[in-house]
Design a protein around this motif. Structure first.
Motif, PDB file in Angstrom:
ATOM      1  N   ALA A  27       0.845  -1.208   0.000  1.00 21.35           N
ATOM      2  CA  ALA A  27       0.000   0.000   0.000  1.00 21.35           C
ATOM      3  C   ALA A  27       0.874   1.249   0.000  1.00 21.35           C
ATOM      4  CB  ALA A  27      -0.950  -0.018   1.193  1.00 21.35           C
ATOM      5  N   SER A  77      -4.662  -0.777   4.254  1.00 19.79           N
ATOM      6  CA  SER A  77      -5.398   0.459   4.000  1.00 19.79           C
ATOM      7  C   SER A  77      -6.390   0.765   5.109  1.00 19.79           C
ATOM      8  CB  SER A  77      -6.128   0.369   2.652  1.00 19.79           C
ATOM      9  OG  SER A  77      -5.220   0.203   1.589  1.00 19.79           O
ATOM     10  N   PRO A 113     -11.367   0.396  -1.554  1.00 19.90           N
ATOM     11  CA  PRO A 113      -9.894   0.398  -1.577  1.00 19.90           C
ATOM     12  C   PRO A 113      -9.391  -0.356  -2.802  1.00 19.90           C
ATOM     13  CG  PRO A 113     -10.733  -1.066   0.135  1.00 19.90           C
ATOM     14  CD  PRO A 113     -11.913  -0.347  -0.406  1.00 19.90           C
ATOM     15  N   ALA A 114      -8.268   0.130  -3.376  1.00 24.37           N
ATOM     16  CA  ALA A 114      -7.716  -0.461  -4.599  1.00 24.37           C
ATOM     17  C   ALA A 114      -8.809  -0.591  -5.653  1.00 24.37           C
ATOM     18  CB  ALA A 114      -7.086  -1.815  -4.312  1.00 24.37           C
ATOM     19  N   LEU A 173      -0.626   4.958  -0.059  1.00 23.42           N
ATOM     20  CA  LEU A 173      -1.229   5.323   1.226  1.00 23.42           C
ATOM     21  C   LEU A 173      -0.160   5.495   2.294  1.00 23.42           C
ATOM     22  CD1 LEU A 173      -3.729   5.659   3.108  1.00 23.42           C
ATOM     23  CD2 LEU A 173      -3.597   3.185   3.484  1.00 23.42           C
ATOM     24  N   THR A 174       0.825   4.624   2.305  1.00 25.08           N
ATOM     25  CA  THR A 174       1.899   4.713   3.295  1.00 25.08           C
ATOM     26  C   THR A 174       2.639   6.045   3.185  1.00 25.08           C
ATOM     27  OG1 THR A 174       2.196   2.308   3.296  1.00 25.08           O
ATOM     28  CG2 THR A 174       4.029   3.636   4.103  1.00 25.08           C
ATOM     29  N   TYR A 220      -3.312  -5.452   0.886  1.00 30.53           N
ATOM     30  CA  TYR A 220      -3.528  -4.041   0.572  1.00 30.53           C
ATOM     31  C   TYR A 220      -4.731  -3.495   1.340  1.00 30.53           C
ATOM     32  CZ  TYR A 220      -4.262   0.212  -2.148  1.00 30.53           C
ATOM     33  OH  TYR A 220      -4.426   1.522  -2.523  1.00 30.53           O
ATOM     34  N   VAL A 221      -5.836  -4.237   1.299  1.00 32.26           N
ATOM     35  CA  VAL A 221      -7.049  -3.779   1.983  1.00 32.26           C
ATOM     36  C   VAL A 221      -6.820  -3.726   3.491  1.00 32.26           C
ATOM     37  CG1 VAL A 221      -9.457  -4.330   2.492  1.00 32.26           C
ATOM     38  CG2 VAL A 221      -8.598  -4.559   0.154  1.00 32.26           C
TER      39      VAL A 221
END
Length: 345
Positions: free
Chosen positions: A118, A323, A197-198, A121-122, A319-320
């Protein structure tokens, strides 16, 4: 002109790697070529629509790899998801400890330099937390660079795991490609509107899986779409080093490589555990557990002829999860650390 030259460089790098017979050549070769050019002060550039197209194509290919037997294979996936969750925690904690204790970085910089995935976002959260952005960006970029450059070679030496190929084995056709692109594009648009997300990848994946399982299409996407996506993604990774002085990158190279090695050791341990418990090929679980970006690792699964449904599911789950949880956890840690000695110290 910069965009055109960037794509020419990326394509040439991919072609050289392909002629050399290296694994995942179009992704790794394009990344190495553009990264080298950027470090030599070439102003690499990629249009945003190209990025969007890559994410949609990636989602389409993941969804197009889902077949009737995928649901049967999913019975082994909960164990992998549990091990993956533990691996993400271990990679983040060990990276934080390494950057904090060995290199003396502040808490915020150490934390966001260690998150395995991610990336967009990071970096956003790191900027909001006033972390040292050059360090976070360069260390994360070094990790992704070496992952894309090294992992295909490791997979090639460890065993190919080609018994885990995607369910879709029919030859690609222009008709199927047109239907998949139309469905995937619509799914990505709806997912973005729903603020998932994504969204681009997830929406395209769900839509293309629906038309594939329903029998509307039989084959996967044509290489005429996939190979350019590999090249653009490799160029995108290389362009992440744009704006940083080579001397600054060189100073952080040791920290970045060591952090990458620590993360890979833990990811390999998790992959071995999932391989043993789920009886899945080690090559497959290693790509799925690799601490890289969703886009790069999912495309690597296609490039190495591994099951994109499994890799995509693991990478999307990570990823989710990141996030959803990273903003909450980072804010909680910020409150705790500010009250006990400082967040940026």
């Amino acid at each position: 002109m910069h965009v055109i030259l960037t794509l020419i460089l990326a394509g040439a790098g991919g072609a050289v790697f392909a002629l050399m017979g290296l694994p995942a050549p179009w992704l790794a070769g394009s990344m190495v070529a553009v990264t080298t050019a950027v470090l030599l002060r070439f102003p690499a550039a990629i249009y945003d629509p190209a990025r969007t197209a890559v994410f949609i194509i990636l989602g389409i290919q993941i969804g197009g790899g889902i077949g009737e037997d995928t649901l049967q294979r999913m019975a082994n996936w909960p164990e992998s998801l549990a091990i993956l969750s533990l691996t993400v925690v271990a990679v983040t904690w060990s990276g934080y400890w390494f950057f904090r204790r060995i290199h003396g970085w502040d808490r915020a910089t150490s934390l966001f330099s260690s998150v395995p995935g991610a990336l967009s976002l990071t970096l956003l959260l790191a900027d909001q937390a006033r972390a040292d952005m050059p360090r976070v960006s360069i260390v994360q970029g070094i990790r992704l660079f070496f992952l894309v450059a090294v992992l295909p070679l490791v997979i090639d030496m460890a065993g190919d795991g080609r018994d885990a190929v995607a369910a879709a084995t029919a030859p690609p056709s222009l008709r199927d490609a047109a239907i998949l692109v139309a469905a995937g594009g619509a799914g990505a648009f709806l997912a973005q509107k729903a603020r998932l997300p994504a969204a681009l990848i997830l929406g395209a994946m769900m839509a293309s899986a629906l038309v594939k399982i329903s029998g509307v299409v039989q084959g996967p996407l044509t290489d005429a779409l996939l190979l350019p996506a590999y090249v653009v993604l490799g160029a995108m990774i290389g362009a992440r080093f744009l704006g940083f002085e080579p001397a600054w990158i060189a100073r952080l190279l040791g920290a970045g490589i060591t952090g990458f090695v620590i993360a890979m050791i833990l990811a390999f341990a998790g992959a071995v555990a999932a391989h043993q418990l789920s009886d899945l090929p080690l090559a497959l679980t290693l790509v799925a557990f690799a601490p890289g970006g969703l886009e790069a690792m999912s495309i690597m699964a296609f490039a190495l002829d591994l099951d994109p449904a499994y890799v995509g599911a693991m990478q999307i789950a990570r990823y989710v999860g990141i996030s959803l949880l990273l903003p909450i956890i980072s804010k909680a840690l910020e409150r705790i650390w500010r009250s006990s000695g400082g967040w940026n110290s």
